[in-house]
Motif scaffolding. Structure first.
Motif, PDB file in Angstrom:
ATOM      1  N   ASP A  65       0.941   0.703   6.314  1.00 14.77           N
ATOM      2  CA  ASP A  65       0.588   0.431   4.564  1.00 14.77           C
ATOM      3  C   ASP A  65       1.596  -0.145   3.958  1.00 14.77           C
ATOM      4  O   ASP A  65       2.854   0.457   3.835  1.00 14.77           O
ATOM      5  CB  ASP A  65       0.298   1.891   4.148  1.00 14.77           C
ATOM      6  N   LYS A  66       1.513  -1.336   3.425  1.00 19.17           N
ATOM      7  CA  LYS A  66       2.778  -2.136   2.910  1.00 19.17           C
ATOM      8  C   LYS A  66       3.310  -1.603   1.722  1.00 19.17           C
ATOM      9  O   LYS A  66       4.764  -1.568   1.650  1.00 19.17           O
ATOM     10  CB  LYS A  66       2.250  -3.548   2.521  1.00 19.17           C
ATOM     11  N   LYS A  67       2.699  -0.577   1.118  1.00 21.17           N
ATOM     12  CA  LYS A  67       3.264  -0.058  -0.189  1.00 21.17           C
ATOM     13  C   LYS A  67       4.596   0.874   0.169  1.00 21.17           C
ATOM     14  O   LYS A  67       5.106   1.136  -0.734  1.00 21.17           O
ATOM     15  CB  LYS A  67       2.295   0.511  -1.072  1.00 21.17           C
ATOM     16  N   TYR A  68       4.906   1.272   1.367  1.00 21.23           N
ATOM     17  CA  TYR A  68       5.683   2.067   1.636  1.00 21.23           C
ATOM     18  C   TYR A  68       7.221   1.260   1.947  1.00 21.23           C
ATOM     19  O   TYR A  68       8.180   2.021   2.304  1.00 21.23           O
ATOM     20  CB  TYR A  68       5.441   3.322   2.775  1.00 21.23           C
ATOM     21  N   PHE A  69       6.986   0.108   2.106  1.00 23.33           N
ATOM     22  CA  PHE A  69       8.001  -0.591   2.996  1.00 23.33           C
ATOM     23  C   PHE A  69       8.649  -1.702   1.794  1.00 23.33           C
ATOM     24  O   PHE A  69       7.726  -2.270   1.177  1.00 23.33           O
ATOM     25  CB  PHE A  69       7.664  -1.213   4.119  1.00 23.33           C
ATOM     26  N   VAL A  70       9.824  -2.210   2.054  1.00 27.57           N
ATOM     27  CA  VAL A  70      10.463  -3.315   1.182  1.00 27.57           C
ATOM     28  C   VAL A  70      10.846  -4.549   2.126  1.00 27.57           C
ATOM     29  O   VAL A  70      11.101  -5.516   1.696  1.00 27.57           O
ATOM     30  CB  VAL A  70      11.446  -2.895   0.197  1.00 27.57           C
ATOM     31  N   GLY A  71      10.760  -4.414   3.399  1.00 25.14           N
ATOM     32  CA  GLY A  71      11.331  -5.355   4.226  1.00 25.14           C
ATOM     33  C   GLY A  71      11.340  -4.941   5.739  1.00 25.14           C
ATOM     34  O   GLY A  71      11.086  -3.724   6.046  1.00 25.14           O
TER      35      GLY A  71
END
Ligand SMILES: Cc1cc2nc3c(=O)[nH]c(=O)nc-3n(C[C@H](O)[C@H](O)[C@H](O)COP(=O)(O)OP(=O)(O)OC[C@H]3O[C@@H](n4cnc5c(N)ncnc54)[C@H](O)[C@@H]3O)c2cc1C
Length: 803
Positions: free
Chosen positions: A132-138
């Motif tokens: 889930d993209k919202k938990y990561f920054v890169g």
């Protein structure tokens, strides 16, 4: 089972079989592996089989690369599949700090020729759609990651070794080990005895118990480790195998296992297994699950990877495996024992087993591991590793497996353990302490108790202005530093000078003098750097790195002094204080009867003096590069000496300084440190220590190789750089670029407060020695212009320390 063997390897897990294979590969065929049950009957059989190349220690990373490349070779020789799946892997960052860490890991990978790539969250989601993209920054992508079949790998090693002539016996337990006077061993098993020239302890879960058979307590502890496998997931049907993934914030790792996903965690409240004794009847057993313990990690996992929750948990594995306090393996010959070797504490057998086997086999066959294995050398631990200490540190390390260790971060477990007599006084002066081999030592001093803590960071921290003030005090007046955290040795007796002359590369100093000296191995590489002080004709005091005490003693054992000469480690019997700066002479002179004028007590003098009522050894030398004095006293006098110095120091503007300021100042002078600038992969001329190698002596260990290095110039060169850094300084292991190519690596870096510049030391190819420009040093993903310094940044002529 044969009754004589050149080597008996105890343990048929992935590590023991790798050692066996590598011994045959190195030409030793009369080798026997003894296994208590079936092969893989320790940690190996239930491992998740994951493998990866990234490791905090670049030298261990190299051995991990080697391991992964090896699987093809043993498959071909043995015909046994290792079940290799190279899926590639991603490391996911959920915070800016973690992204910084990934940038640094990628940069470090450059000179290891690793093909790591920083990618956006979008790209990560494309490669690993379960997140889930919202938990990561890169994220960082590594193409060389995957997993193997633990059974297949172990049997492939064993079969390859057997094809080359090795013998493997199963269902045979080693119950006792008896040393013979000639250095060989009687290996007593429940099926008969074997006389062996060498014994290798590769007993994994039981390595501690096998160690006890020879009277040693190895610093290893098994921890329970759990992973689960989900039910089949529709998201995986008809797709390419999923990548390996590490979610640092969730503290979990993932990979595909058939139609589902395998998810493992290094939970914060990890639990040791069999903290004192490992039961011999533990076989291919699993431990009861404790999902509650890993529930917080699982909850984060299901949040970050939502598709994993609906199929439910199909299987849970809870198995034990061993760790050393720092999480790296324990490999090599054991001090105090002849022909007894260890290859244990390997927590990532499928990434490291091959490298461990290679290094150990070379060590046994050639007398040298052939690579820089300091990071996994069993001798990096000394007598301080009690059972309870190991327990505390292993638990801490386990719980931090996926957490960032910042360069200025001191870990809290097992502290404070050892303190010097002035500890409370320094604490009252608002010292921020670090832990060095369990000894508390001051890093820097805060203006108040409330400010005495480190804000951990990759960038300049809250300590920066205070360290600056400490350096200025040393430059302009006088500073006082505690230096108790060094290794010390007394070398005494008729023949001591001759022995030192053979073991050390520099000239043995005259009575009343000291000399800095490298210690070399036969290959002419640096295996130590010492201050050699001569008190009388046959009475020497050696000062070296405390962390390497066991390493040095092991070397001295192999190159023993003649009878009548004793070499006695006495690190904690002597504590030390150093003063440095232009007013240090006036300060010390106010307390001693001896004449301290340069004509009477010049640079590099060493003498017993009475400082007030305190008998001390005093050396005229300072690692800061200033006029300065090191004072060594038996620990019972340290308090009195400290009081005298601080009292008399008031009139001279004395200020306390700590290890951080010392590091900054020694880098300003281009002075190296053991395990950073000085390691067994560098020669003395490469490291800029050539002037401390005395070829006028006929013979010393490493002379021929050092002479060759001098003649040919060596392949590398240690250089100093001024770096156009912004808010973060180099710390070590950053790549050095030259005209767009990564050509070398930083060994140390710091802000030089006396010269007002960010500085770094590092190795580059010797062919670049004439170049001053075109260098860059990559700090947290940013390539900063670096100018090569032809002379030390501070006091280039060295006049100050000699004045
Ligand atoms: C749940 C779990 C998941 C893991 N996942 C991974 C992973 O994904 N990747 C990875 O790289 N690693 C993983 N590991 C770690 C890996 O299992 C270990 O690094 C590896 O197995 C260590 O191997 P070893 O040969 O040192 O020890 P062991 O496998 O413990 O082998 C030691 C052998 O010595 C034998 N022995 C002991 N004493 C005697 C004696 N006196 N006489 C004769 N024989 C004796 C034992 O029977 C045993 O077979 C995992 C471990 C666990 C528990």
């Amino acid at each position: 089972m044969k009754t004589h063997a050149q080597v008996v390897v105890i343990g048929g897990g992935v590590v023991g079989t790798s050692v066996l294979y590598h011994l045959t590969k190195a030409g030793w065929k009369d080798v026997l592996l003894v296994e208590r049950a079936e092969l893989t009957s320790g940690s190996t059989w239930h491992a998740a089989g994951g493998m990866h190349t990234v490791n905090g220690d670049p030298n261990v990373a190299k051995l991990q690369q080697y391991t992964i490349q090896l699987y093809k070779e043993i498959e071909q020789i043995s015909g046994q599949s290792c079940g290799v799946h190279i899926t590639g892997g991603i490391m996911l960052a959920g915070t800016r700090e973690r992204l910084d860490w990934l940038k640094m890991a990628k940069a470090r990978g450059r000179y290891l020729k690793m093909d790591l790539e920083l990618i956006s969250v979008e790209e990560a989601a494309r490669l690993f759609p379960l997140l889930d993209k919202k938990y990561f920054v890169g994220a960082m992508y590594d193409p060389i990651e995957g997993h193997v079949d633990p059974y297949g790998v172990t049997h492939a090693y064993a079969k390859s070794a057997q094809i080359a002539g090795a013998e493997v016996v199963r269902h045979t337990r080693v119950v006792e080990l008896k040393a013979r006077p000639d250095g060989t061993w009687d290996v007593i098993t429940d099926k008969g005895n074997v006389r062996a020239e060498h014994v290798v302890n590769a007993a994994g879960l039981w390595a501690r118990e096998v160690g006890r058979m020879v009277g040693i307590e190895l610093p290893i502890l098994a921890m329970e480790h759990q992973y689960l496998i989900t039910g089949d997931m529709p998201e995986l049907v008809g797709k390419k195998e999923q990548l390996h993934a590490i979610d640092f914030e969730g503290e979990i790792y993932l990979r595909q296992e058939r139609g589902g996903m395998l998810m493992g965690t290094y939970e914060r409240a990890g639990v040791p297994w069999s903290p004192v004794t490992t039961p011999w009847d533990f076989g291919q057993d699993l431990l009861p699950n404790d999902l509650e313990r890993i529930a917080p990690s699982l909850a984060v996992g299901f949040q970050h990877f939502p598709a994993l929750e609906p199929p439910g948990i199909k299987k849970v594995v809870n198995g034990p495996f061993t760790f050393a306090p720092d999480g790296n393996p324990l490999v090599g010959p054991v001090r105090g024992l002849k022909n007894f070797w260890v290859a244990c504490g390997v927590m990532a057998g499928f990434s490291q087993g091959g490298g461990v086997g290679l290094a150990l086999s070379r060590w046994m066959v050639d007398g040298d591991p052939g690579a820089d294995v300091w990071g996994m050398d069993v001798a990096r631990y000394g007598d301080w590793t009690t059972l309870a200490y190991t327990n505390a540190k292993v638990r801490e390390n386990y719980s931090r497996r996926f957490r960032i260790r910042f360069p200025n971060e001191e870990l809290p477990a097992a502290r404070p353990l050892r303190t010097t007599p002035i500890y409370e006084k320094l604490k009252a002066a608002h010292a921020v302490f670090g832990d060095y081999c369990t000894l508390e030592h001051p890093l820097w001093y805060a203006p108040s108790a409330e400010e005495a803590y480190d804000e951990v960071s990759f960038r300049r921290s809250n300590a920066h202005p205070h360290v600056a003030a400490e350096c200025r005090a040393v430059r302009d007046a006088v500073g006082l530093l505690e230096i108790s955290n060094y290794g010390k040795f007394e070398v005494r007796g008729a023949g001591a000078a001759e022995w030192l002359s053979r073991v050390m590369a520099n000239r043995v100093p005259a009575v009343g003098r000291l000399a800095l000296t490298p210690m070399l191995n036969q290959r002419g590489k640096l295996i130590g750097d010492f201050t050699m002080c001569r008190l009388s004709q046959e009475n020497f005091f050696l000062i070296g790195t405390y962390a390497a005490e066991t390493y040095y003693l092991r070397w001295f054992e192999r190159h023993p002094p003649p009878s009548g000469v004793s070499v006695r480690p006495c690190a904690m019997e002597y504590t030390g204080l150093a003063i440095a700066g232009p007013k240090s002479r006036a300060l010390l002179q106010s307390m001693v009867r001896d004449d301290l004028a340069t004509s009477a007590f010049p640079f590099l003098s060493f003498r017993r003096m009475e400082i007030g009522m305190v008998p001390a050894y005093v050396g005229r030398v300072s690692f800061t590069g200033d006029l300065g004095y090191e004072m060594w006293v038996t620990s019972d006098y340290q308090r009195a000496l400290y009081d005298l110095l601080t009292e008399a120091g008031r009139a001279h503007g004395l200020k306390l300084f700590g290890g951080r300021a010392l590091n900054s100042m020694r880098i300003e002078k281009g002075f190296g440190n053991w395990a950073r600038e000085y390691r067994p992969i560098y020669g003395p001329f490469e490291a800029g220590l050539g002037r401390f190698v005395d070829f006028r002596k006929d013979d010393f260990i490493g002379r021929a190789a050092a002479a060759e290095e001098k003649e040919k110039g060596g392949a590398l060169r240690l250089l100093a750089f001024r770096v156009a850094a912004r808010d973060a300084d180099a710390i070590g292991d950053e790549p050095i670029w030259h005209r767009g190519k990564a050509v070398g690596w930083v060994t140390s870096g710091a802000y030089g407060h006396r010269v007002g510049a960010s500085l770094a030391l590092g190795y580059v190819p010797a062919t670049l020695v004439g170049e001053n420009d075109g260098f860059e040093i990559e700090i947290i993903g940013e390539r900063c212009q670096a100018t090569r310094l032809a002379a030390p940044a501070f006091d280039p002529s060295g006049a100050l320390m000699r004045q």
